[in-house]
Design an enzyme around this catalytic site. Structure first.
Site, short mmCIF file in Angstrom:
data_model
loop_
_atom_site.label_atom_id
_atom_site.label_comp_id
_atom_site.label_asym_id
_atom_site.label_seq_id
_atom_site.Cartn_x
_atom_site.Cartn_y
_atom_site.Cartn_z
N HIS A 32 16.24 -17.76 39.22
CA HIS A 32 17.81 -17.37 38.58
C HIS A 32 17.80 -15.87 38.83
CE1 HIS A 32 16.99 -20.85 35.74
NE2 HIS A 32 18.03 -21.26 36.38
N SER A 59 11.47 -24.07 38.44
CA SER A 59 12.60 -24.97 37.88
C SER A 59 12.23 -24.57 36.54
CB SER A 59 12.35 -26.17 38.32
OG SER A 59 13.07 -27.26 37.36
N SER A 60 13.27 -24.61 35.53
CA SER A 60 12.92 -24.63 34.24
C SER A 60 12.11 -25.82 33.73
CB SER A 60 14.20 -24.63 33.49
OG SER A 60 15.05 -23.54 33.86
#
Ligand code: PAF
Length: 295
Positions: free
Chosen positions: A44, A192-193
């Site tokens: 992000h 990835s979260s």
């Protein structure tokens, strides 16, 4: 934009973000949007940094969109770390955070949804019915609200990007959809979260996804296998992990239509881009990854 306490400017109301954007526009500023569901990681942050370079103002939205989660999915437990997220954004600076709550995005009586069509039923859509219509609806709302010059998405969610580009094109939105390479951990695991859900044993098996993709990439490029071999080779690599509970798909796809091309004539794809992609459940965590390669 930061206030005197060096806090990130945070807006919750759609009407206020609209006003803020209007002011940017009156001042001749360009606007970039990075839509997220929070639990921000380096993937992000790379998008936010890029937007900060390419635009005068960057809006980062954090909204865990209930519409894109199925009834048995992880909406309730999806990681939410707002204070960490704000700290990370503060380091980049020149960012406005838009963080609406569910009732502001979908007030009582809300009934307008995007149906993205068949492309949303392929790959992940087969296992997450309605997911991409939920993504398309919220992204459409965010793009309409913020009207950015550019919006940024990570290539890990390749199908999502195909769908958002289609949405923007078919709804005649004058917005550039820009993509950035997947950011990976030291062993190749795509950031990835949801990686936060993995325990240490599952985390070890999670690296097999990238290993499987890279193995088929190498063998396709040196012509020791054909598309017909991709699925079995990826599956045999993935199955070496005892925590790999389900392989939802692991195959080769047309990079535009997302149709499986493992049984197509390889000569039709010579010199063309193709997508290697997988969705795998490790423990109880669903992870996806892909590689775009040229045959
Ligand atoms: O990729 C995500 O985090 C989400 O699907 C998005 C694009 C923010 C829409 O909720």
């Amino acid at each position: 934009m930061q206030n005197q306490q060096n806090q990130i400017e945070t807006i919750r109301m759609p009407s206020i973000i609209r006003e803020t954007i209007k002011i940017f526009r009156q001042r001749g500023k360009t606007v970039g949007l990075v839509p997220t569901m929070g639990a921000l990681h380096n993937g992000h942050l790379a998008l936010v940094r890029r937007s900060s370079i390419e635009n005068d103002a960057t809006i980062v939205s954090i909204f865990v969109n209930p519409l894109q989660f199925g009834a048995n999915e992880d909406f309730a437990k999806y990681p939410r770390n707002i204070s960490d997220d704000k700290d990370k954004l503060k380091e980049i600076g020149n960012v406005v955070l838009f963080m609406p709550d569910d009732m502001l995005m979908y007030p009582k009586g809300y009934s307008t949804y995007i149906d993205i069509g068949e492309i949303g039923t392929r790959l992940c859509g087969k296992y997450r019915p309605g997911h991409f219509n939920g993504v398309a609806t919220v992204v459409c709302k965010l793009l309409n609200l913020i009207k950015p010059d550019r919006a940024y998405f990570g290539l890990k969610d390749y199908q999502q990007i195909v769908i958002i580009k289609k949405l923007v094109n078919e709804l005649n939105m004058d917005i550039d959809i820009l993509t950035a390479q997947t950011v990976r951990e030291y062993d190749g695991l795509a950031m990835s979260s949801r990686n936060a859900y993995l325990n240490s044993e599952e985390r070890k098996d999670a690296q097999l996804i990238y290993k499987a993709l890279k193995t088929v990439e190498t063998q396709l490029l040196d012509k020791s296998i054909t598309p017909a071999d991709v699925q079995s080779l990826m599956e045999s690599t993935l199955r070496t992990g005892s925590h790999v509970k389900e392989i939802q798909y692991a195959s080769i796809f047309d990079h535009e239509t997302l149709i499986d091309i493992s049984t197509s004539n390889v000569n039709n794809y010579k010199g063309k881009k193709v997508l290697l992609a997988a969705a795998v459940i490790i423990g109880s965590t669903r992870l996806i990854d892909n590689l775009l390669i040229e045959l």
